[in-house]
Design an enzyme around this catalytic site. Structure first.
Site, PDB file in Angstrom:
ATOM      1  N   ASN A 145       0.833  -1.199   0.000  1.00 21.85           N
ATOM      2  CA  ASN A 145       0.000   0.000   0.000  1.00 21.85           C
ATOM      3  C   ASN A 145       0.870   1.252   0.000  1.00 21.85           C
ATOM      4  OD1 ASN A 145       0.614  -0.935   2.645  1.00 21.85           O
ATOM      5  ND2 ASN A 145      -1.003   0.316   3.540  1.00 21.85           N
ATOM      6  N   GLU A 147       0.551   5.447   0.503  1.00 22.46           N
ATOM      7  CA  GLU A 147      -0.256   6.599   0.914  1.00 22.46           C
ATOM      8  C   GLU A 147       0.426   7.875   0.441  1.00 22.46           C
ATOM      9  OE1 GLU A 147      -0.587   5.997   5.114  1.00 22.46           O
ATOM     10  OE2 GLU A 147      -1.736   4.140   4.850  1.00 22.46           O
ATOM     11  N   CYS A 156      -4.224   0.784  -2.359  1.00 24.59           N
ATOM     12  CA  CYS A 156      -4.079  -0.418  -1.546  1.00 24.59           C
ATOM     13  C   CYS A 156      -3.099  -1.372  -2.229  1.00 24.59           C
ATOM     14  CB  CYS A 156      -5.424  -1.128  -1.389  1.00 24.59           C
ATOM     15  SG  CYS A 156      -6.625  -0.197  -0.425  1.00 24.59           S
ATOM     16  N   GLU A 158      -3.389  -4.456  -2.942  1.00 21.01           N
ATOM     17  CA  GLU A 158      -4.039  -5.318  -3.933  1.00 21.01           C
ATOM     18  C   GLU A 158      -4.155  -4.596  -5.271  1.00 21.01           C
ATOM     19  OE1 GLU A 158      -5.035  -4.502  -0.905  1.00 21.01           O
ATOM     20  OE2 GLU A 158      -6.229  -6.058   0.072  1.00 21.01           O
ATOM     21  N   CYS A 189     -10.389  -4.222   1.313  1.00 20.18           N
ATOM     22  CA  CYS A 189     -11.452  -3.234   1.483  1.00 20.18           C
ATOM     23  C   CYS A 189     -12.506  -3.405   0.384  1.00 20.18           C
ATOM     24  CB  CYS A 189     -10.870  -1.818   1.459  1.00 20.18           C
ATOM     25  SG  CYS A 189     -10.416  -1.240  -0.191  1.00 20.18           S
ATOM     26  N   CYS A 192     -11.324  -2.561  -3.201  1.00 23.74           N
ATOM     27  CA  CYS A 192     -10.480  -3.616  -3.794  1.00 23.74           C
ATOM     28  C   CYS A 192     -11.321  -4.827  -4.192  1.00 23.74           C
ATOM     29  CB  CYS A 192      -9.378  -4.039  -2.824  1.00 23.74           C
ATOM     30  SG  CYS A 192      -8.062  -2.816  -2.712  1.00 23.74           S
TER      31      CYS A 192
HETATM   32  N1  THU Z   1      -5.116  -1.239   2.865  1.00 23.66           N
HETATM   33  C1  THU Z   1      -4.627  -2.109   1.937  1.00 23.66           C
HETATM   34  O1  THU Z   1      -3.566  -1.864   1.352  1.00 23.66           O
HETATM   35  N2  THU Z   1      -5.321  -3.220   1.650  1.00 23.66           N
HETATM   36  C2  THU Z   1      -6.443  -3.604   2.307  1.00 23.66           C
HETATM   37  O2  THU Z   1      -6.961  -4.662   2.004  1.00 23.66           O
HETATM   38  C3  THU Z   1      -7.023  -2.749   3.348  1.00 23.66           C
HETATM   39  C4  THU Z   1      -6.400  -1.415   3.517  1.00 23.66           C
HETATM   40  C5  THU Z   1      -4.326  -0.059   3.209  1.00 23.66           C
HETATM   41  C6  THU Z   1      -4.812   1.241   2.690  1.00 23.66           C
HETATM   42  C7  THU Z   1      -4.162   2.216   3.662  1.00 23.66           C
HETATM   43  O3  THU Z   1      -2.862   2.493   3.211  1.00 23.66           O
HETATM   44  C8  THU Z   1      -4.082   1.455   4.963  1.00 23.66           C
HETATM   45  O4  THU Z   1      -4.258   0.086   4.622  1.00 23.66           O
HETATM   46  C9  THU Z   1      -5.137   1.862   5.981  1.00 23.66           C
HETATM   47  O5  THU Z   1      -6.376   1.972   5.397  1.00 23.66           O
END
Ligand code: THU
Length: 236
Positions: A145, A147, A156, A158, A189, A192
């Site tokens: 992930n 940000e 994310c 995925e 999430c 995704c």
């Molecule tokens: N996140 C993912 O990368 N994958 C998931 O399946 C759930 C959430 C990340 C997004 C963000 O960078 C952090 O987790 C918190 O939401």
């Protein structure tokens, strides 16, 4: 990654006319990160070339410094340019070293690999790293992930893995593994899940939880009644 002139054929744009959109982002390391347009039937989940390529660069521990783009729309370019102080190039360099997303030791068990991958997550806001391994016909593609200052433009793990694969000309995916070591129960999430339904309906998602247990799911069990519509394909 094959040739740069193939990039324009890799974009996934079944819902629009922007089918040839692509870009390359130069990292400080000297590697160039490819990006193509990756649409989704839920349009706001579409990843534009520059967006994904910058996230791919950051997820490799690299810093974006310049880019070259051939895109119909310059969606969000001003944001990315000012955020990373990017130089916009007028031409692609004759030779460039393209980032290739396939894991070399992809046969190795991913738990160990995830330990190496997790520190690559870029999580200044959440401190919640996630790693994904996407099993494709061509090998294993990784994602973490990422940000950025605008929360809604983060990706994310995925979705970054899917973006990287599509930007390397790979569109056939067999399985996804997700690791979220700080999560009690790792779980993709909702956004995704919609993207997974676009790319791998009927396929397996393996969730690796904080207590080292694993659960296995089919994409349609993760998102029953996923959004779909036969009205949205661009029939041009
Ligand atoms: N996140 C993912 O990368 N994958 C998931 O399946 C759930 C959430 C990340 C997004 C963000 O960078 C952090 O987790 C918190 O939401």
């Amino acid at each position: 990654m094959k040739k740069i002139n193939q990039l324009e054929t890799y974009s996934y744009s079944p819902y629009s006319d922007h089918s040839g959109d692509w870009c390359v982002v130069e990292g400080k390391s000297g590697l160039w990160y490819p990006g193509v347009r990756v649409e989704n039937i839920s349009f706001p989940l579409t990843i534009t070339p520059l967006h994904g390529a910058i996230c791919s660069c950051l997820a490799n521990g690299d810093q974006p410094v310049s880019f070259y783009a051939e895109t119909d729309t310059n969606e969000l370019h001003p944001y990315w340019i000012s955020e990373y102080n990017l130089q916009e190039r007028k031409a692609v360099p004759e030779t460039l070293d393209l980032f290739h997303p396939i894991l070399e030791n992809g046969q190795q068990k991913s738990l160990q690999l995830s330990e190496a991958l997790i520190p690559k997550a870029v999580t200044p806001h959440s401190d919640f790293p996630v790693a994904a391994f996407l099993y494709t016909d061509d090998g294993v593609v990784t994602g973490v992930n990422v940000e950025v200052s605008s929360w809604s433009l983060g990706l994310c793990a995925e979705r970054l893995a899917i973006f990287r694969a599509v930007s390397a000309g790979i569109q056939s995916f067999n399985k996804l593994e997700v690791y979220a070591p700080k999560g009690d129960f790792s779980s993709p999430c909702g956004a995704c899940r919609q993207v997974l339904m676009e790319w791998m309906p009927g396929k397996t998602v393996e969730l690796h939880h904080g207590d080292l247990t694993v659960s296995t799911h089919k994409t349609e069990h993760l998102l029953p009644f996923a959004f779909s519509s036969s009205q949205l394909k661009n029939e041009h």
